[in-house]
Scaffold this motif. Structure first.
Motif, PDB file in Angstrom:
ATOM      1  N   GLU A   1       9.189   4.434   6.626  1.00  0.00           N
ATOM      2  CA  GLU A   1       8.439   4.609   7.868  1.00  0.00           C
ATOM      3  C   GLU A   1       7.248   5.543   7.676  1.00  0.00           C
ATOM      4  O   GLU A   1       6.198   5.381   8.297  1.00  0.00           O
ATOM      5  CB  GLU A   1       9.351   5.186   8.956  1.00  0.00           C
ATOM      6  N   LEU A   2       7.420   6.522   6.790  1.00  0.00           N
ATOM      7  CA  LEU A   2       6.368   7.508   6.556  1.00  0.00           C
ATOM      8  C   LEU A   2       5.365   7.065   5.486  1.00  0.00           C
ATOM      9  O   LEU A   2       4.445   7.806   5.144  1.00  0.00           O
ATOM     10  CB  LEU A   2       7.004   8.849   6.157  1.00  0.00           C
TER      11      LEU A   2
ATOM     12  N   ILE B   1      11.004  16.056   2.756  1.00  0.00           N
ATOM     13  CA  ILE B   1      11.820  17.008   3.522  1.00  0.00           C
ATOM     14  C   ILE B   1      12.255  16.397   4.851  1.00  0.00           C
ATOM     15  O   ILE B   1      13.427  16.492   5.247  1.00  0.00           O
ATOM     16  CB  ILE B   1      11.043  18.319   3.753  1.00  0.00           C
ATOM     17  N   LYS B   2      11.339  15.749   5.554  1.00  0.00           N
ATOM     18  CA  LYS B   2      11.681  15.138   6.843  1.00  0.00           C
ATOM     19  C   LYS B   2      12.768  14.078   6.676  1.00  0.00           C
ATOM     20  O   LYS B   2      13.709  13.999   7.466  1.00  0.00           O
ATOM     21  CB  LYS B   2      10.440  14.502   7.473  1.00  0.00           C
ATOM     22  N   ALA B   3      12.658  13.277   5.632  1.00  0.00           N
ATOM     23  CA  ALA B   3      13.595  12.168   5.442  1.00  0.00           C
ATOM     24  C   ALA B   3      14.991  12.632   5.068  1.00  0.00           C
ATOM     25  O   ALA B   3      15.986  12.014   5.469  1.00  0.00           O
ATOM     26  CB  ALA B   3      13.050  11.218   4.380  1.00  0.00           C
ATOM     27  N   TYR B   4      15.092  13.715   4.302  1.00  0.00           N
ATOM     28  CA  TYR B   4      16.395  14.135   3.771  1.00  0.00           C
ATOM     29  C   TYR B   4      17.035  15.282   4.551  1.00  0.00           C
ATOM     30  O   TYR B   4      18.104  15.757   4.167  1.00  0.00           O
ATOM     31  CB  TYR B   4      16.268  14.489   2.292  1.00  0.00           C
ATOM     32  N   THR B   5      16.401  15.718   5.641  1.00  0.00           N
ATOM     33  CA  THR B   5      17.005  16.777   6.456  1.00  0.00           C
ATOM     34  C   THR B   5      17.147  16.341   7.916  1.00  0.00           C
ATOM     35  O   THR B   5      17.062  17.157   8.827  1.00  0.00           O
ATOM     36  CB  THR B   5      16.175  18.084   6.384  1.00  0.00           C
TER      37      THR B   5
ATOM     38  N   ALA C   1      17.843   8.052   4.489  1.00  0.00           N
ATOM     39  CA  ALA C   1      16.655   8.774   4.038  1.00  0.00           C
ATOM     40  C   ALA C   1      15.578   7.818   3.538  1.00  0.00           C
ATOM     41  O   ALA C   1      14.389   8.004   3.803  1.00  0.00           O
ATOM     42  CB  ALA C   1      17.037   9.766   2.940  1.00  0.00           C
ATOM     43  N   LYS C   2      15.988   6.772   2.813  1.00  0.00           N
ATOM     44  CA  LYS C   2      15.006   5.845   2.248  1.00  0.00           C
ATOM     45  C   LYS C   2      14.263   5.069   3.344  1.00  0.00           C
ATOM     46  O   LYS C   2      13.056   4.819   3.226  1.00  0.00           O
ATOM     47  CB  LYS C   2      15.686   4.886   1.276  1.00  0.00           C
TER      48      LYS C   2
ATOM     49  N   ASP D   1       0.814  -1.212   0.000  1.00  0.00           N
ATOM     50  CA  ASP D   1       0.000   0.000   0.000  1.00  0.00           C
ATOM     51  C   ASP D   1       0.852   1.268   0.000  1.00  0.00           C
ATOM     52  O   ASP D   1       0.330   2.364  -0.172  1.00  0.00           O
ATOM     53  CB  ASP D   1      -0.938   0.022   1.214  1.00  0.00           C
ATOM     54  N   ARG D   2       2.180   1.152   0.231  1.00  0.00           N
ATOM     55  CA  ARG D   2       3.024   2.344   0.261  1.00  0.00           C
ATOM     56  C   ARG D   2       3.079   2.977  -1.124  1.00  0.00           C
ATOM     57  O   ARG D   2       3.180   2.290  -2.139  1.00  0.00           O
ATOM     58  CB  ARG D   2       4.438   1.997   0.729  1.00  0.00           C
ATOM     59  N   GLU D   3       3.043   4.308  -1.138  1.00  0.00           N
ATOM     60  CA  GLU D   3       3.102   5.026  -2.417  1.00  0.00           C
ATOM     61  C   GLU D   3       4.528   5.050  -2.938  1.00  0.00           C
ATOM     62  O   GLU D   3       5.482   5.231  -2.183  1.00  0.00           O
ATOM     63  CB  GLU D   3       2.593   6.455  -2.212  1.00  0.00           C
TER      64      GLU D   3
END
Length: 280
Positions: free
Chosen positions: A68-69, A256-260, A62-63, A41-43
């Protein structure tokens, strides 16, 4: 007349089939299968970069956070920022990470496009002057030949660096100067203007070159050839570029959350040896 013993055997067979069908139904709804369905179901998010910053965009830190998100990340390598921007606008990819903000602005103006850069920036590109022949700015001889990028944003950055070093003076008030805006050139510098990706290859043939430090690192050229670097990092931030129509979609915040994260700050510092500086 029906034989009772025979009828009992038939009934047993029917009950056996019903049992097997029931077991299959239960198995298909077992916790392990439900979990598998949830995973799919993950996009899917498609990101692009150039070969040099693949380890940054495809970074497991980051991946994993994107997973997780609720997103699966696929990373594709494209040739240049123009190709990336076209892919973003066409919807072939979600976002790209390569070009700095002034380059993107120049692209939008020249192509009448509106690609959009997310903030905070992921990193800044260090820009400098490099030479095979000289160690300092003062050593550059009269009539020295310098290779600089021909695109407007990187040419401007090169000329502003030369002005900072006292080698030329530019017309005041020009935001993106070209060689036509040089009003003083006391060393009679000669400028060789070529494509930004070809600047480094000209290093043996000229007195000095001006380019992003990433090109030196990616071509495995010793950094002891560095004469100086610019002090304009904050003007040349590099962030994810997207189609402006998509900037309010949920995956953008996740990106943004994943890469910062703090972990990604460490990764950028470890991977790029000072040619990229984290922007967050």
């Amino acid at each position: 007349m029906i034989n009772i013993r025979s009828g009992t055997r038939v009934l047993s067979l029917i009950l056996g089939v019903i049992f097997l069908l029931t077991a299959c139904t239960v198995s298909n709804n077992s916790p392990s299968n439900v979990k598998s369905n949830e995973t799919t179901d993950r996009e899917k998010i498609i990101l692009s970069c150039v070969a040099f910053n693949y380890d940054e965009v495809n970074n497991p830190v980051a991946k994993e956070k994107m997973n997780e998100l609720g997103y699966d990340v696929e990373v594709v390598v494209l040739e240049d920022a123009t190709t990336m921007n076209e892919a973003v606008l066409n919807g072939d990819i979600n976002a790209s990470l390569h070009q700095h903000k002034p380059w993107m602005d120049a692209y939008n103006k020249s192509k009448d496009k509106d690609v959009f850069m997310l903030t905070p920036y992921i990193h800044y590109n260090v820009f400098g002057m490099y030479s095979d022949k000289y160690k300092t700015v003062e050593e550059l001889p009269d009539g020295a030949t310098l290779t600089i990028p021909q695109d407007s944003s990187n040419m401007a950055r090169a000329l502003l660096l030369l002005e900072q070093q006292g080698l030329i003076k530019l017309q005041e008030g020009v935001a993106i100067p070209t060689t036509l805006d040089i009003i003083e050139n006391p060393k009679n510098l000669v400028f060789n203007e070529i494509h930004v990706h070809q600047v480094v290859s000209s290093l043996p043939d000229v007195d000095a070159i001006c380019c992003a430090k990433m090109f030196m690192v990616s071509n495995n050229i010793s950094l002891d050839k560095e004469i100086c670097t610019s002090d304009d990092l904050e003007d040349f931030g590099v962030g994810f570029v997207i189609n402006p129509d998509r900037k309010n979609e949920p995956w953008v915040d996740a990106l943004i959350k994943a890469y910062t994260s703090d972990g990604m700050r460490d990764e950028i510092n470890n991977i790029f040896k000072g040619c990229y500086v984290p922007g967050f």
